[in-house]
Design a protein around this motif. Structure first.
Motif, PDB file in Angstrom:
ATOM      1  N   VAL A   5       0.857  -1.184   0.000  1.00  0.00           N
ATOM      2  CA  VAL A   5       0.000   0.000   0.000  1.00  0.00           C
ATOM      3  C   VAL A   5       0.891   1.232   0.000  1.00  0.00           C
ATOM      4  O   VAL A   5       1.829   1.323   0.796  1.00  0.00           O
ATOM      5  N   THR A   6       0.599   2.169  -0.892  1.00  0.00           N
ATOM      6  CA  THR A   6       1.305   3.440  -0.942  1.00  0.00           C
ATOM      7  C   THR A   6       0.257   4.545  -0.917  1.00  0.00           C
ATOM      8  O   THR A   6      -0.642   4.553  -1.751  1.00  0.00           O
ATOM      9  N   LEU A   7       0.373   5.453   0.053  1.00  0.00           N
ATOM     10  CA  LEU A   7      -0.612   6.524   0.217  1.00  0.00           C
ATOM     11  C   LEU A   7       0.070   7.851   0.511  1.00  0.00           C
ATOM     12  O   LEU A   7       1.128   7.891   1.144  1.00  0.00           O
ATOM     13  N   THR A   8      -0.576   8.920   0.084  1.00  0.00           N
ATOM     14  CA  THR A   8      -0.183  10.271   0.461  1.00  0.00           C
ATOM     15  C   THR A   8      -1.448  10.983   0.913  1.00  0.00           C
ATOM     16  O   THR A   8      -2.463  10.928   0.222  1.00  0.00           O
ATOM     17  N   GLY A   9      -1.382  11.612   2.070  1.00  0.00           N
ATOM     18  CA  GLY A   9      -2.555  12.311   2.570  1.00  0.00           C
ATOM     19  C   GLY A   9      -2.246  13.108   3.814  1.00  0.00           C
ATOM     20  O   GLY A   9      -1.075  13.327   4.155  1.00  0.00           O
ATOM     21  N   HIS A  10      -3.300  13.534   4.494  1.00  0.00           N
ATOM     22  CA  HIS A  10      -3.179  14.345   5.709  1.00  0.00           C
ATOM     23  C   HIS A  10      -3.701  13.558   6.910  1.00  0.00           C
ATOM     24  O   HIS A  10      -4.717  12.872   6.804  1.00  0.00           O
ATOM     25  N   LEU A  11      -3.018  13.708   8.036  1.00  0.00           N
ATOM     26  CA  LEU A  11      -3.454  13.044   9.261  1.00  0.00           C
ATOM     27  C   LEU A  11      -4.723  13.707   9.788  1.00  0.00           C
ATOM     28  O   LEU A  11      -4.826  14.931   9.817  1.00  0.00           O
ATOM     29  N   GLY A  12      -5.663  12.879  10.237  1.00  0.00           N
ATOM     30  CA  GLY A  12      -6.926  13.389  10.765  1.00  0.00           C
ATOM     31  C   GLY A  12      -6.868  13.715  12.244  1.00  0.00           C
ATOM     32  O   GLY A  12      -7.772  14.353  12.775  1.00  0.00           O
ATOM     33  N   ALA A  13      -5.810  13.277  12.934  1.00  0.00           N
ATOM     34  CA  ALA A  13      -5.644  13.531  14.367  1.00  0.00           C
ATOM     35  C   ALA A  13      -4.185  13.293  14.724  1.00  0.00           C
ATOM     36  O   ALA A  13      -3.442  12.683  13.956  1.00  0.00           O
ATOM     37  N   ASP A  14      -3.787  13.780  15.897  1.00  0.00           N
ATOM     38  CA  ASP A  14      -2.447  13.471  16.382  1.00  0.00           C
ATOM     39  C   ASP A  14      -2.323  11.962  16.564  1.00  0.00           C
ATOM     40  O   ASP A  14      -3.295  11.296  16.932  1.00  0.00           O
ATOM     41  N   PRO A  15      -1.138  11.401  16.312  1.00  0.00           N
ATOM     42  CA  PRO A  15      -0.958   9.963  16.543  1.00  0.00           C
ATOM     43  C   PRO A  15      -1.213   9.604  18.007  1.00  0.00           C
ATOM     44  O   PRO A  15      -0.834  10.335  18.915  1.00  0.00           O
ATOM     45  N   ASP A  16      -1.875   8.472  18.218  1.00  0.00           N
ATOM     46  CA  ASP A  16      -2.119   7.932  19.549  1.00  0.00           C
ATOM     47  C   ASP A  16      -0.986   6.943  19.826  1.00  0.00           C
ATOM     48  O   ASP A  16      -0.955   5.858  19.243  1.00  0.00           O
ATOM     49  N   VAL A  17      -0.050   7.334  20.699  1.00  0.00           N
ATOM     50  CA  VAL A  17       1.165   6.544  20.931  1.00  0.00           C
ATOM     51  C   VAL A  17       1.068   5.844  22.278  1.00  0.00           C
ATOM     52  O   VAL A  17       0.690   6.443  23.279  1.00  0.00           O
ATOM     53  N   LYS A  18       1.430   4.541  22.276  1.00  0.00           N
ATOM     54  CA  LYS A  18       1.425   3.762  23.509  1.00  0.00           C
ATOM     55  C   LYS A  18       2.755   3.041  23.652  1.00  0.00           C
ATOM     56  O   LYS A  18       3.281   2.493  22.685  1.00  0.00           O
ATOM     57  N   ALA A  22       6.307  -4.781  24.556  1.00  0.00           N
ATOM     58  CA  ALA A  22       6.987  -5.235  23.340  1.00  0.00           C
ATOM     59  C   ALA A  22       7.588  -4.073  22.552  1.00  0.00           C
ATOM     60  O   ALA A  22       8.295  -4.295  21.574  1.00  0.00           O
ATOM     61  N   GLY A  23       7.311  -2.829  22.931  1.00  0.00           N
ATOM     62  CA  GLY A  23       7.829  -1.661  22.213  1.00  0.00           C
ATOM     63  C   GLY A  23       6.771  -0.586  22.075  1.00  0.00           C
ATOM     64  O   GLY A  23       5.705  -0.644  22.689  1.00  0.00           O
ATOM     65  N   VAL A  24       7.059   0.382  21.229  1.00  0.00           N
ATOM     66  CA  VAL A  24       6.177   1.528  21.027  1.00  0.00           C
ATOM     67  C   VAL A  24       5.283   1.259  19.818  1.00  0.00           C
ATOM     68  O   VAL A  24       5.734   0.740  18.800  1.00  0.00           O
ATOM     69  N   VAL A  25       3.994   1.626  19.935  1.00  0.00           N
ATOM     70  CA  VAL A  25       3.045   1.517  18.834  1.00  0.00           C
ATOM     71  C   VAL A  25       2.263   2.824  18.734  1.00  0.00           C
ATOM     72  O   VAL A  25       1.950   3.445  19.759  1.00  0.00           O
ATOM     73  N   ALA A  26       1.996   3.268  17.511  1.00  0.00           N
ATOM     74  CA  ALA A  26       1.219   4.494  17.292  1.00  0.00           C
ATOM     75  C   ALA A  26       0.129   4.202  16.278  1.00  0.00           C
ATOM     76  O   ALA A  26       0.342   3.454  15.316  1.00  0.00           O
ATOM     77  N   PHE A  56       4.997   0.866  14.228  1.00  0.00           N
ATOM     78  CA  PHE A  56       5.657   0.116  15.289  1.00  0.00           C
ATOM     79  C   PHE A  56       7.088   0.600  15.475  1.00  0.00           C
ATOM     80  O   PHE A  56       7.702   1.124  14.537  1.00  0.00           O
ATOM     81  N   GLY A  57       7.627   0.398  16.678  1.00  0.00           N
ATOM     82  CA  GLY A  57       9.038   0.660  16.960  1.00  0.00           C
ATOM     83  C   GLY A  57       9.465   2.082  16.664  1.00  0.00           C
ATOM     84  O   GLY A  57       8.841   3.052  17.094  1.00  0.00           O
ATOM     85  N   ARG A  58      10.544   2.199  15.907  1.00  0.00           N
ATOM     86  CA  ARG A  58      11.124   3.516  15.619  1.00  0.00           C
ATOM     87  C   ARG A  58      10.172   4.385  14.805  1.00  0.00           C
ATOM     88  O   ARG A  58      10.134   5.592  14.993  1.00  0.00           O
ATOM     89  N   HIS A  59       9.389   3.772  13.903  1.00  0.00           N
ATOM     90  CA  HIS A  59       8.414   4.569  13.159  1.00  0.00           C
ATOM     91  C   HIS A  59       7.380   5.184  14.100  1.00  0.00           C
ATOM     92  O   HIS A  59       6.925   6.307  13.889  1.00  0.00           O
ATOM     93  N   ALA A  60       6.997   4.469  15.141  1.00  0.00           N
ATOM     94  CA  ALA A  60       6.048   5.007  16.123  1.00  0.00           C
ATOM     95  C   ALA A  60       6.672   6.181  16.874  1.00  0.00           C
ATOM     96  O   ALA A  60       5.996   7.174  17.157  1.00  0.00           O
ATOM     97  N   GLU A  61       7.949   6.072  17.201  1.00  0.00           N
ATOM     98  CA  GLU A  61       8.641   7.174  17.884  1.00  0.00           C
ATOM     99  C   GLU A  61       8.722   8.395  16.974  1.00  0.00           C
ATOM    100  O   GLU A  61       8.538   9.535  17.430  1.00  0.00           O
ATOM    101  N   ILE A  62       8.991   8.182  15.698  1.00  0.00           N
ATOM    102  CA  ILE A  62       9.037   9.290  14.739  1.00  0.00           C
ATOM    103  C   ILE A  62       7.663   9.932  14.635  1.00  0.00           C
ATOM    104  O   ILE A  62       7.535  11.164  14.638  1.00  0.00           O
ATOM    105  N   ALA A  63       6.606   9.120  14.569  1.00  0.00           N
ATOM    106  CA  ALA A  63       5.244   9.660  14.506  1.00  0.00           C
ATOM    107  C   ALA A  63       4.954  10.508  15.732  1.00  0.00           C
ATOM    108  O   ALA A  63       4.389  11.603  15.634  1.00  0.00           O
ATOM    109  N   ARG A  64       5.340  10.002  16.914  1.00  0.00           N
ATOM    110  CA  ARG A  64       5.117  10.738  18.159  1.00  0.00           C
ATOM    111  C   ARG A  64       5.848  12.079  18.150  1.00  0.00           C
ATOM    112  O   ARG A  64       5.292  13.101  18.540  1.00  0.00           O
ATOM    113  N   ASP A  65       7.095  12.087  17.686  1.00  0.00           N
ATOM    114  CA  ASP A  65       7.933  13.275  17.778  1.00  0.00           C
ATOM    115  C   ASP A  65       7.704  14.298  16.670  1.00  0.00           C
ATOM    116  O   ASP A  65       7.929  15.491  16.877  1.00  0.00           O
ATOM    117  N   PHE A  66       7.269  13.838  15.487  1.00  0.00           N
ATOM    118  CA  PHE A  66       7.250  14.748  14.342  1.00  0.00           C
ATOM    119  C   PHE A  66       5.892  14.947  13.681  1.00  0.00           C
ATOM    120  O   PHE A  66       5.733  15.862  12.885  1.00  0.00           O
TER     121      PHE A  66
END
Length: 145
Positions: A5-18, A22-26, A56-66
């Motif tokens: 799946v390849t998509l380009t769009g706008h986020l509808g809300a801030d990521p929900d990070v937990k 087992a690691g970080v999930v957003a 998951f993992g580092r991508h979730a941290e990037i989502a949280r931070d950026f």
């Protein structure tokens, strides 16, 4: 078989990070919009689709931070359908597991240029710290053999 799946769009809300054991999930929602001309009236119409994303993992941290509501992103990933039972009924949801992420435009906390909300803020001296942090985070995603 291909599940891509390849998509380009706008986020509808801030990521929900937990933070899980087992690691970080957003999780977040992504809106993609198609524009078309109505054959009957000739008017320009739009159709918006909403997609569930999971990082998951580092991508979730990037989502949280950026990432924040309204951020424009490009993602590449795979579809996953989950099933659970609620009140004796089977429930399903299909989501995109993000495997690659690119931010399009300015990051959280940086101003967008006037008149073009999808363009990034022009780089200025000292403003490249977020780019360096993002590049380092992306580099850490490269699998080691």
């Amino acid at each position: 078989m291909v599940n891509r799946v390849t998509l380009t769009g706008h986020l509808g809300a801030d990521p929900d990070v937990k933070d899980l054991s087992a690691g970080v999930v957003a999780n977040c929602r992504l809106a993609t919009t198609d524009y078309y001309k109505d054959r009957a009236t000739g008017n320009l119409k739009e159709a918006t689709e909403w997609h569930r994303l999971v990082f998951f993992g580092r991508h979730a941290e990037i989502a949280r931070d950026f990432l924040a509501k309204g951020s424009r992103i490009y993602i590449d990933g795979r579809l996953r359908t989950r099933k659970w039972t609620s009140n004796g009924l089977d429930r399903y949801t299909t989501e995109v597991v993000v495997e690659a992420l690119e931010m399009i435009g300015a990051p959280r906390g940086y101003a967008q240029p006037e008149g073009n909300p999808d363009a990034g803020a022009p780089p200025q001296a000292g403003d490249d710290e977020w780019m360096r942090a993002y590049d380092e985070a992306e580099a850490s995603q490269v699998p080691s053999k």
